[in-house]
Design an enzyme around this catalytic site. Structure first.
Site, PDB file in Angstrom:
ATOM      1  N   GLU A  55      24.457 -61.073 101.132  1.00 48.10           N
ATOM      2  CA  GLU A  55      23.963 -61.925 100.060  1.00 48.10           C
ATOM      3  C   GLU A  55      23.453 -63.216 100.711  1.00 48.10           C
ATOM      4  O   GLU A  55      24.235 -64.088 101.060  1.00 48.10           O
ATOM      5  CB  GLU A  55      25.127 -62.221  99.115  1.00 48.10           C
ATOM      6  CG  GLU A  55      24.723 -62.973  97.890  1.00 48.10           C
ATOM      7  CD  GLU A  55      25.915 -63.329  97.028  1.00 48.10           C
ATOM      8  OE1 GLU A  55      26.932 -63.784  97.558  1.00 48.10           O
ATOM      9  OE2 GLU A  55      25.803 -63.144  95.802  1.00 48.10           O
TER      10      GLU A  55
ATOM     11  N   GLY B  31      37.198 -64.167  96.679  1.00 49.72           N
ATOM     12  CA  GLY B  31      37.764 -63.226  95.696  1.00 49.72           C
ATOM     13  C   GLY B  31      38.883 -62.402  96.311  1.00 49.72           C
ATOM     14  O   GLY B  31      39.936 -62.188  95.679  1.00 49.72           O
TER      15      GLY B  31
ATOM     16  N   LYS C 128      39.664 -74.928  87.269  1.00 52.54           N
ATOM     17  CA  LYS C 128      39.290 -75.656  88.485  1.00 52.54           C
ATOM     18  C   LYS C 128      37.807 -75.414  88.764  1.00 52.54           C
ATOM     19  O   LYS C 128      37.419 -74.339  89.181  1.00 52.54           O
ATOM     20  CB  LYS C 128      40.094 -75.201  89.706  1.00 52.54           C
ATOM     21  CG  LYS C 128      39.895 -76.185  90.863  1.00 52.54           C
ATOM     22  CD  LYS C 128      40.186 -75.600  92.226  1.00 52.54           C
ATOM     23  CE  LYS C 128      39.005 -74.932  92.875  1.00 52.54           C
ATOM     24  NZ  LYS C 128      37.836 -75.787  93.123  1.00 52.54           N
TER      25      LYS C 128
ATOM     26  N   GLU D 133      34.319 -62.012  89.439  1.00 47.90           N
ATOM     27  CA  GLU D 133      32.853 -61.868  89.375  1.00 47.90           C
ATOM     28  C   GLU D 133      32.327 -62.368  90.713  1.00 47.90           C
ATOM     29  O   GLU D 133      32.370 -63.568  90.987  1.00 47.90           O
ATOM     30  CB  GLU D 133      32.272 -62.723  88.242  1.00 47.90           C
ATOM     31  CG  GLU D 133      32.673 -62.304  86.853  1.00 47.90           C
ATOM     32  CD  GLU D 133      32.052 -61.003  86.417  1.00 47.90           C
ATOM     33  OE1 GLU D 133      31.091 -60.543  87.066  1.00 47.90           O
ATOM     34  OE2 GLU D 133      32.544 -60.434  85.434  1.00 47.90           O
TER      35      GLU D 133
ATOM     36  N   GLY E 223      32.842 -66.342  92.196  1.00 45.34           N
ATOM     37  CA  GLY E 223      32.519 -66.958  93.479  1.00 45.34           C
ATOM     38  C   GLY E 223      32.249 -65.890  94.512  1.00 45.34           C
ATOM     39  O   GLY E 223      31.865 -64.765  94.184  1.00 45.34           O
TER      40      GLY E 223
ATOM     41  N   CYS F 298      24.134 -64.991  91.614  1.00 45.29           N
ATOM     42  CA  CYS F 298      24.773 -63.691  91.862  1.00 45.29           C
ATOM     43  C   CYS F 298      23.817 -62.556  91.523  1.00 45.29           C
ATOM     44  O   CYS F 298      23.855 -61.500  92.125  1.00 45.29           O
ATOM     45  CB  CYS F 298      26.060 -63.573  91.063  1.00 45.29           C
ATOM     46  SG  CYS F 298      25.816 -63.825  89.303  1.00 45.29           S
TER      47      CYS F 298
ATOM     48  N   GLU G   8      34.437 -78.012  93.806  1.00 42.84           N
ATOM     49  CA  GLU G   8      34.495 -79.409  94.264  1.00 42.84           C
ATOM     50  C   GLU G   8      33.098 -80.035  94.338  1.00 42.84           C
ATOM     51  O   GLU G   8      32.960 -81.257  94.344  1.00 42.84           O
ATOM     52  CB  GLU G   8      35.183 -79.481  95.639  1.00 42.84           C
ATOM     53  CG  GLU G   8      34.543 -78.649  96.757  1.00 42.84           C
ATOM     54  CD  GLU G   8      34.961 -77.167  96.751  1.00 42.84           C
ATOM     55  OE1 GLU G   8      35.575 -76.718  95.753  1.00 42.84           O
ATOM     56  OE2 GLU G   8      34.659 -76.475  97.739  1.00 42.84           O
TER      57      GLU G   8
END
Ligand code: NAD
Length: 509
Positions: free
Chosen positions: A402, A251, A193, A268, A246, A302, A196
């Site tokens: 982040e 997560g 997946k 990750e 993501g 990331c 989107e």
């Protein structure tokens, strides 16, 4: 302020005549959603509809899982010799290279990243497929030959089974290629997946897989949102493992959904990656790496080095160097091959970045460069200025979260212990870097930093052979490298008796 930055206006490049039509791939059949639902992706840089994608629901997710389960259970892929699996993966690599231009254009228009970068990521991903192909031929376990003359034991490595692969929008094709070929090399069957926001290159890969001779049902693609598609892929009992890249929040949700059937989870996640600069470093290279580390992919990375920790004696001069270099980085039209930094993925994300800068200013930090949206002549509003923030304290949100934008925060230190204290005072532990000409400083830093990857006198050098992943809340498990294959293998112990030496348990005499 604006005029002293390098802004690359629209080059007026021709855009695709029609949006790309992205459909699900389930059991070898391309299809739209049963209810006809569709989502459109509007280019963050050019404002046009780039793709129109089938928007899946639970029925599509469940059908894709059923197709992958059937493919795995009948051994059409897992039963092949590694050599045969490797041959397919190598053909996929060649086909990726033959389709770089088409894929790179869609990747750029959907994500906002510069076209030169998309070409590099799509073309470079072919090497991940080739490396994974080499691993497909080396699936090996251990032998235990010292358990006594009448016993031999071996550990077999077997594919874990059906794997759900859920990917983000920031490196759509690259991250898919860090996972899928390794799962396939191991013999797994997959349901993918994509985000989107960036479905198209994953769908094109589906076409290439078929051309390369991948049996139907081995790789299935379901398009749609985290809810419900991603959630079904994480929870369904027919899935043996979920691998996700993501945000840390999602997560956690995936780990919770997977816990119902205790399936394996590989994550990750995010990072708040520091580069520490000592006064004896090659300061020209360090400043360049800091600028690269924070602006690459507009900081939506990331591995973004969104905080630097600079020795107090050089902090002012070093920051001035970073600011001067920042002004020279080309921000603007992603379709210009000269552009180094493109657009922010969505307006909502742009507002979130700006919110961090505004809050830091209100808390007493100083914005010494940027700190506002960037206007690029001829294009829409989804750009942000290169931004450097000083006077930051370790407790500020901008120093801990982040930010995922082109925003650098500067902290200072005096001793190695103090620097490591700041590095490790974080929820994240993805990567960290140190700049010093003293090998002892570098080694002590590398030992002390809580991070999955440590770079010394460089930043973000990566290789398919070198495994990657995070500690703390940056993730679970490893990708690429030999370990990237091992994650998709389960271990079975096989204990064999040689001759009739087994002592009877029941006393019959
Ligand atoms: P995201 O977490 O919002 O979405 C990632 C994927 O998860 C998308 O496909 C999304 O549809 C899906 N998803 C959303 N909710 C879900 C749910 N409840 N269940 C299952 N799937 C769900 O992340 P993003 O915004 O696309 O990407 C940015 C994040 O990714 C950043 O935090 C970044 O640090 C991280 N990232 C990490 C790495 C790494 O290797 N550590 C690499 C790239 C990006």
């Amino acid at each position: 302020m604006m005029t002293d930055m390098t802004v690359i206006p629209s080059i007026g490049a021709a855009l695709p005549a029609a949006p790309f039509h992205a459909r699900h791939l389930i059991g070898g059949v391309w299809m739209d959603s049963a209810d006809g639902a569709v989502s459109e992706r509007i280019s963050p840089s050019h404002g046009v509809v780039v793709s129109r994608a089938a928007k899946g629901g639970a029925p599509e997710a469940e059908a894709a899982i059923a197709a992958a389960r059937a493919a795995f259970d009948d051994g059409r892929w897992s039963g092949l010799p590694g050599k045969a699996r490797a041959a397919v993966l190598l053909r996929v690599a060649d086909l990726i290279e033959a389709n770089v231009e088409r894929m790179a254009l869609l990747e750029t228009l959907e994500s906002g990243k510069p076209i030169s970068q998309s070409r590099g990521e799509v073309g470079g991903a072919a090497d991940l497929w080739r490396y994974a192909a080499s691993l497909a031929r080396g699936v090996t376990g251990e032998s235990h030959n010292a358990l006594g003359g009448d016993i031999l034991a071996v550990t077999l490595k077997e594919p874990i089974g059906v794997v759900s692969i859920i990917t983000p929008w920031n490196f759509p094709f690259w991250i898919l290629s860090q996972k899928l070929p390794f799962a396939l090399a191991a013999g797994c069957c997959c349901v993918v997946k994509p985000s989107e926001l960036t479905p198209s290159t994953t769908v094109i890969l589906g076409e290439l897989l078929a051309k390369a001779g991948m049996p139907d049902g081995v790789v299935n693609i379901v398009l749609g949102y985290g809810q419900p598609v991603g959630a079904v892929l994480a929870a369904d009992p027919r899935v043996d493992m979920v691998t996700f890249t993501g945000s840390t929040g999602v997560g956690r949700a995936i780990a919770a959904a997977a816990s119902g059937t205790l399936k394996k989870v590989a994550l990750e996640l995010g990072g708040k990656n520091p580069q520490v600069i000592f006064p004896d470093a090659d300061l020209e290279s360090a400043a360049d790496a800091v600028v690269f580390g924070v602006y690459f992919n507009v900081g939506q990375c990331c591995n973004s080095s969104s905080r630097i920790i600079v020795h107090a004696d050089i902090a002012e001069a070093f920051t001035a160097k970073v600011v001067a270099l920042s002004r020279k980085v080309g921000f603007g039209d992603p379709l210009d091959p000269e552009t180094q930094v493109g657009a922010i993925v969505t307006p909502e994300h742009g507002a979130k970045i700006d919110g961090y800068v505004t809050a830091a200013k209100a808390a007493g930090a100083k914005v010494v460069l940027g700190g506002a949206a960037l206007s690029v002549p001829g294009l829409g509003a989804q750009f942000y200025q290169p931004t450097v923030v000083t006077g930051v304290t370790p407790d500020m949100a901008i120093a801990r979260d982040e930010v995922f934008g082109p925003v650098l925060t500067v902290l200072t230190f005096r001793t190695l212990e103090e620097a490591l204290g700041l590095v490790n005072d974080a929820d994240y532990g993805l990567s960290a870097g140190v700049w010093s000409e003293n090998v002892h400083t570098c080694l002590a830093f590398a030992r002390g930093a809580q991070a999955g990857t440590v770079w010394t006198n460089t930043w973000m050098d990566g290789f398919p052979e070198v495994t990657f992943g995070g500690v703390k809340q940056s993730g679970l498990g490893r990708e690429i490298g030999r370990q990237g294959l091992e994650e998709f293998l389960e271990t079975k112990s096989l204990v064999m008796r040689i001759g009739r030496t087994r002592a009877m348990w029941v006393k019959t005499a």
